[in-house]
Design a protein around this motif. Sequence first.
Motif, mmCIF file in Angstrom:
data_model
loop_
_atom_site.group_PDB
_atom_site.id
_atom_site.type_symbol
_atom_site.label_atom_id
_atom_site.label_comp_id
_atom_site.label_asym_id
_atom_site.label_seq_id
_atom_site.Cartn_x
_atom_site.Cartn_y
_atom_site.Cartn_z
ATOM 1 N N THR A 234 6.792 26.261 101.356
ATOM 2 C CA THR A 234 6.974 26.548 99.735
ATOM 3 C C THR A 234 8.457 26.730 99.656
ATOM 4 N N LEU A 235 9.043 26.729 98.449
ATOM 5 C CA LEU A 235 10.461 26.605 98.407
ATOM 6 C C LEU A 235 10.741 27.046 96.706
ATOM 7 N N SER A 236 11.500 27.863 96.492
ATOM 8 C CA SER A 236 11.912 28.287 95.083
ATOM 9 C C SER A 236 13.480 27.974 95.202
ATOM 10 N N THR A 237 14.157 27.396 94.143
ATOM 11 C CA THR A 237 15.492 26.969 94.056
ATOM 12 C C THR A 237 15.983 27.009 92.705
ATOM 13 N N THR A 238 17.352 27.439 92.625
ATOM 14 C CA THR A 238 17.978 27.634 91.520
ATOM 15 C C THR A 238 19.151 26.336 91.528
ATOM 16 N N ALA A 239 19.713 25.593 90.540
ATOM 17 C CA ALA A 239 21.075 24.868 90.574
ATOM 18 C C ALA A 239 21.249 24.604 88.972
ATOM 19 N N ALA A 240 22.682 24.520 88.903
ATOM 20 C CA ALA A 240 23.361 24.279 87.821
ATOM 21 C C ALA A 240 24.365 23.195 87.701
ATOM 22 N N ASN A 241 24.639 22.572 86.466
ATOM 23 C CA ASN A 241 25.772 21.715 86.231
ATOM 24 C C ASN A 241 26.383 22.410 85.086
ATOM 25 N N SER A 242 27.377 21.515 84.461
ATOM 26 C CA SER A 242 28.193 22.017 83.431
ATOM 27 C C SER A 242 27.388 22.265 82.014
ATOM 28 N N LYS A 243 25.994 21.580 82.077
ATOM 29 C CA LYS A 243 25.279 21.717 81.018
ATOM 30 C C LYS A 243 23.975 22.440 80.723
ATOM 31 N N ILE A 244 23.424 22.727 82.182
ATOM 32 C CA ILE A 244 22.083 23.390 81.753
ATOM 33 C C ILE A 244 21.930 24.020 83.398
ATOM 34 N N ARG A 245 21.060 25.068 83.407
ATOM 35 C CA ARG A 245 20.606 25.577 84.523
ATOM 36 C C ARG A 245 19.435 25.432 84.862
ATOM 37 N N LEU A 246 18.843 25.226 86.149
ATOM 38 C CA LEU A 246 17.463 24.813 86.443
ATOM 39 C C LEU A 246 16.843 25.679 87.486
ATOM 40 N N THR A 247 15.354 25.906 87.421
ATOM 41 C CA THR A 247 14.659 26.628 88.445
ATOM 42 C C THR A 247 13.634 25.693 88.907
ATOM 43 N N ALA A 248 13.293 25.510 90.099
ATOM 44 C CA ALA A 248 12.423 24.405 90.764
ATOM 45 C C ALA A 248 11.664 25.412 91.839
ATOM 46 N N VAL A 249 10.389 25.154 91.431
ATOM 47 C CA VAL A 249 9.209 25.726 92.583
ATOM 48 C C VAL A 249 8.232 24.702 92.989
#
Length: 389
Positions: A234-249
């Motif tokens: 299992t994995l929970s991760t966050t990431a971002a660029n200059s336009k949007i922030r994302l959360t993936a599970v």
Amino acid sequence: MKKFVSVIIVFLLLSSNQLTTFAARNGQLDLKSKGAVLLDSDTGAVLYAKNADKKMYPASLTKIATAIYAIEKGNLNSMVTVSANAVRQDGTRVYLDEGEKVSLKQLIQGMLVNSGNDAAVAIAEHIDGSVEQFSVNLNAYLKSTIGVHHTHFINPNGLFDKNHFTTAMDMGLITNYAIKNPVFAEIFGTKVLKWKGKSWKTTILTHHRMLKGELAYPGVTGGKTGYTSEAKQTLSTTAANSKIRLTAVVLNSVQQRDKYDDTARLFDYGFKNFQHGTLVQGQIFKLANKEYFPATNTLITESVKGSTRVLNNEGVLLIKNNSNGHVLQLVPLKYKEPAPEKIFVKSESAVKKGEKDKHLTHVNAIYGVMIIALAGIIVGVRKKFIRKF
């Protein structure tokens, strides 16, 4: 020949550290994980989902919920006395000793960065007196504060129990809520932690290979891993660029590498296909003869290929992806009360003047009758006088 073989070996070694990504086919991603969700970290918009509401085992992703609950309820500077029960925990630990005193914040760090099962139990016992009571309170908190409805935890660390479950969507919501807390966000994004305990002094590296840089992905800001033989990877991760922030599970991946490849695919899809827009405060949306509007400037998530805004009967604006018709986001609007009909109300002076005019009219009418009667009498007397002479 040897040189050629060496080149092949080097290529294979290098490629093993590169995340595998694939474009979506007909809007579907080639994910090996059985459950997955991709959310906009800021708006909560659901950008992609696979078996998102199916009950699955979270393993150590449970510690995300434990951490944010402890941060919000506890005093981070308080000292926790470690119990024998905490020390006896199986699996990954930070090697606490019975009777050792550790600050609540350090335990949360050890729990999230090194996935310490002993630290999780020490936290639970400190916050609510026992693991059992902590679990009851945690479940109530997750439901009332975060709004999840398909999660039931019976321990703070995620060690397997058939009655300990969640969903990809619920874990996405929990992670999204947690990262808005600056203390949690800092720990969730920690790559290196110097640990100084009573019997264990070391430098801890995050277990999350994307966050650590072993499987490099640009813009990763935080993450938590999990594994048990029943829950699988299992994995929970966050990431971002200059336009949007994302959360993936992602939940229930058979191979460890699969959960990282699936997470990269989700991020690729999100960064490529979505952007932010704004609903302007006071902007009017009409349905039949009713009008609705956002009370404040409201951030929304839209497809780069265009989105449709549809108002439903409850005054909720649906942001739909033009590519596939999926609802990305629900935005409740305020009902605009219709302007009241204007009713003319006479002022007090006008009312008094009207009453005075009415009174004068009445008096004048009486005088008129009296004059007419007097004139009649005069005419009668005159005729009588003429006849007499």
